[in-house]
Motif scaffolding. Structure first.
Motif, PDB file in Angstrom:
ATOM      1  N   GLY A   1       2.189   4.405  -7.411  1.00 55.15           N
ATOM      2  CA  GLY A   1       1.023   4.055  -8.204  1.00 55.15           C
ATOM      3  C   GLY A   1       0.652   2.585  -8.097  1.00 55.15           C
ATOM      4  O   GLY A   1       1.500   1.741  -7.760  1.00 55.15           O
ATOM      5  N   PRO A   2      -0.614   2.259  -8.375  1.00 54.04           N
ATOM      6  CA  PRO A   2      -1.087   0.882  -8.222  1.00 54.04           C
ATOM      7  C   PRO A   2      -0.434  -0.109  -9.177  1.00 54.04           C
ATOM      8  O   PRO A   2      -0.292  -1.284  -8.853  1.00 54.04           O
ATOM      9  CB  PRO A   2      -2.594   0.999  -8.484  1.00 54.04           C
ATOM     10  CG  PRO A   2      -2.764   2.274  -9.249  1.00 54.04           C
ATOM     11  CD  PRO A   2      -1.684   3.176  -8.749  1.00 54.04           C
TER      12      PRO A   2
ATOM     13  N   ALA B   1       2.803  -1.137  -7.679  1.00 54.39           N
ATOM     14  CA  ALA B   1       2.498  -1.948  -6.498  1.00 54.39           C
ATOM     15  C   ALA B   1       2.111  -3.362  -6.903  1.00 54.39           C
ATOM     16  O   ALA B   1       2.553  -4.345  -6.294  1.00 54.39           O
ATOM     17  CB  ALA B   1       1.379  -1.297  -5.691  1.00 54.39           C
ATOM     18  N   ALA B   2       1.280  -3.475  -7.938  1.00 57.44           N
ATOM     19  CA  ALA B   2       0.858  -4.802  -8.404  1.00 57.44           C
ATOM     20  C   ALA B   2       2.038  -5.583  -8.964  1.00 57.44           C
ATOM     21  O   ALA B   2       2.175  -6.791  -8.725  1.00 57.44           O
ATOM     22  CB  ALA B   2      -0.230  -4.657  -9.467  1.00 57.44           C
TER      23      ALA B   2
ATOM     24  N   SER C   1       2.001   1.643  -3.514  1.00 58.08           N
ATOM     25  CA  SER C   1       0.893   2.139  -4.329  1.00 58.08           C
ATOM     26  C   SER C   1       0.687   3.634  -4.124  1.00 58.08           C
ATOM     27  O   SER C   1       0.424   4.374  -5.078  1.00 58.08           O
ATOM     28  CB  SER C   1      -0.384   1.373  -3.975  1.00 58.08           C
ATOM     29  OG  SER C   1      -1.470   1.843  -4.740  1.00 58.08           O
ATOM     30  N   GLN C   2       0.822   4.074  -2.884  1.00 60.34           N
ATOM     31  CA  GLN C   2       0.650   5.495  -2.568  1.00 60.34           C
ATOM     32  C   GLN C   2       1.721   6.346  -3.230  1.00 60.34           C
ATOM     33  O   GLN C   2       1.443   7.442  -3.728  1.00 60.34           O
ATOM     34  CB  GLN C   2       0.698   5.689  -1.046  1.00 60.34           C
ATOM     35  CG  GLN C   2       0.534   7.112  -0.564  1.00 60.34           C
ATOM     36  CD  GLN C   2      -0.912   7.540  -0.481  1.00 60.34           C
ATOM     37  OE1 GLN C   2      -1.821   6.774  -0.803  1.00 60.34           O
ATOM     38  NE2 GLN C   2      -1.143   8.766  -0.047  1.00 60.34           N
TER      39      GLN C   2
ATOM     40  N   GLN D   1       0.825  -1.212   0.000  1.00 60.20           N
ATOM     41  CA  GLN D   1       0.000   0.000   0.000  1.00 60.20           C
ATOM     42  C   GLN D   1       0.862   1.267   0.000  1.00 60.20           C
ATOM     43  O   GLN D   1       0.491   2.272  -0.610  1.00 60.20           O
ATOM     44  CB  GLN D   1      -0.952  -0.014   1.196  1.00 60.20           C
ATOM     45  CG  GLN D   1      -2.039  -1.069   1.069  1.00 60.20           C
ATOM     46  CD  GLN D   1      -3.181  -0.871   2.055  1.00 60.20           C
ATOM     47  OE1 GLN D   1      -3.464   0.244   2.486  1.00 60.20           O
ATOM     48  NE2 GLN D   1      -3.856  -1.963   2.403  1.00 60.20           N
TER      49      GLN D   1
END
Length: 301
Positions: A145-146, A149-150, A141-142, A138
Motif C-alpha cells: 500500500g502507498p 511505501a511513503a 506500494s504495490q 513502487q
C-alpha cells in the motif's frame, strides 16, 4: 546460472543460493545493471552469448504471471527478448541514443523514473543511477500500500525522481556527421548562441542557401536549427544555474532570452524542472559562501 560463489565484473564475489532451474515461480524478477560483451553502434547488435538460459528463464516466469523489473542496462535483456517492442520505456540516459538505433521499435524517454508496460503492466523498467530506489518504493506500494511505501521512503530518506532522469541527462550535439558546412554552423552557434542574429550568422558561416541549410542541418544533427539553438542555450543556462548566483532573469538574458517566462517554460520542457528548482537541486554555489567571501573582501579592503 548455477548455485554457489560467483565472480562479479569488478572482481567482487557474491553467492547464489539457488540455480535458475531451481526457481520455477516468482512474484517479482529483478534484472539489475550488468555489463555484457556488447558494443553500441550501427553495425553491432547485443551479444547475448551466455544469457540464453537466463532469457528463457525470465520468459518462463513472465508467462507464469511474474512481474519482471529491470534497472538501467538490465532492460537490454528485455529489449532483446522483444518484451519492450512498441512501448515507451526508459534506460540510463547515456545509452538512450545508441539503444534507440539498435531497437527502433522501442521509444526511450526520461519523464519518469519507472515505466510500467506489457500485459497487465507486469514489466517495470527503471532508469539508471538511483532510479532503483523508485522501483523498490513502487514495489512496496504495490504489495503493502502507498502508506507503507511513503513511510519507507521517509525512513530511508528516499527522494522520488518525479521528473525522471531529465534533470540529470546531458544533451550531446551530433558532431561526427561529416558535413563540414554544418560543422561550421554549429561552431558559430556554440560561440554566438546569445546573439539575436545567431541563426542568420550560422547560415552565412555554412555558405549554404537558406532552404538547403535547414534541410542539411536537420539531416546532420537530427534537429531543426531553432531547436538546436534552444538546446545550446538551455545547456549554457544549466551551467550558470549550477555555478553562479545569477538570478533567473539574468541567466535568461545571458543565454539570449529577454522573455523570462518563455525561458522558464523552455527550460522546464527540456530539463523537467523550473530553473529555480534546478538550482536548488544542483547548485554548486552557496549564497552563504558568497556572502562570506564578500564580507571577507570588505574586511581586507
Amino acid at each position: 546460472m548455477q548455485a554457489g560463489e560467483l565472480d562479479t565484473y569488478w572482481g567482487l564475489k557474491t553467492r547464489a543460493d539457488h540455480a535458475l532451474e531451481d526457481i520455477q515461480q516468482a512474484d517479482y524478477v529483478i534484472l539489475p545493471t550488468f555489463i555484457a560483451q556488447w558494443k553500441l553502434g550501427p553495425d553491432w547488435g547485443f551479444g547475448v552469448t551466455g544469457f540464453e538460459e537466463m532469457t528463457k528463464w525470465v520468459q518462463r516466469l513472465y508467462d507464469g504471471g511474474a512481474t519482471i523489473c529491470s534497472i538501467s542496462s538490465g532492460g537490454i535483456l528485455l529489449a532483446e527478448m522483444g518484451l519492450l517492442d512498441g512501448h515507451e520505456v526508459t534506460t540510463h540516459w547515456t545509452m538512450a541514443e545508441s539503444l534507440s538505433q539498435l531497437y527502433p521499435q522501442i521509444r526511450f524517454s526520461f519523464d519518469r523514473a519507472v515505466y510500467r508496460v506489457g500485459e497487465d503492466e507486469r514489466i517495470w523498467v527503471a532508469g539508471g543511477g538511483t532510479c532503483w530506489q523508485d522501483l523498490v518504493i513502487q514495489i512496496i506500494s504495490q504489495e503493502a500500500g502507498p502508506l507503507v511505501a511513503a513511510q519507507t521512503a521517509r525512513a530511508y530518506t528516499i527522494f522520488g525522481q518525479r521528473s525522471g532522469q531529465l534533470p540529470f541527462s546531458e544533451w550531446q550535439p551530433k558532431i561526427d556527421h561529416g558535413d563540414s558546412a554544418i560543422t561550421r554552423a554549429q561552431m558559430w552557434i556554440d560561440e554566438q548562441y546569445a546573439a539575436q542574429d545567431v541563426l542568420p550568422g550560422a547560415i552565412e558561416a555554412s555558405t549554404l542557401a537558406d532552404r538547403t541549410f535547414k534541410r542539411r542541418f536537420k539531416a546532420a544533427t537530427g534537429l531543426p536549427p531553432t531547436h538546436y539553438l534552444q538546446r545550446v542555450r538551455v545547456e549554457e543556462a544549466r551551467m550558470l544555474l549550477e555555478t553562479t548566483n545569477m538570478n533567473v532573469e539574468a541567466v535568461a538574458v545571458h543565454v539570449g532570452y529577454f522573455d523570462t517566462a518563455f525561458f522558464r517554460n523552455l527550460f522546464k520542457k527540456f530539463v523537467g524542472l523550473k530553473p529555480s528548482e534546478y538550482r536548488e537541486r544542483f547548485s554548486l554555489f552557496s549564497e552563504r559562501s558568497q556572502e562570506a567571501e564578500d564580507e571577507l573582501g570588505r574586511a581586507v579592503a
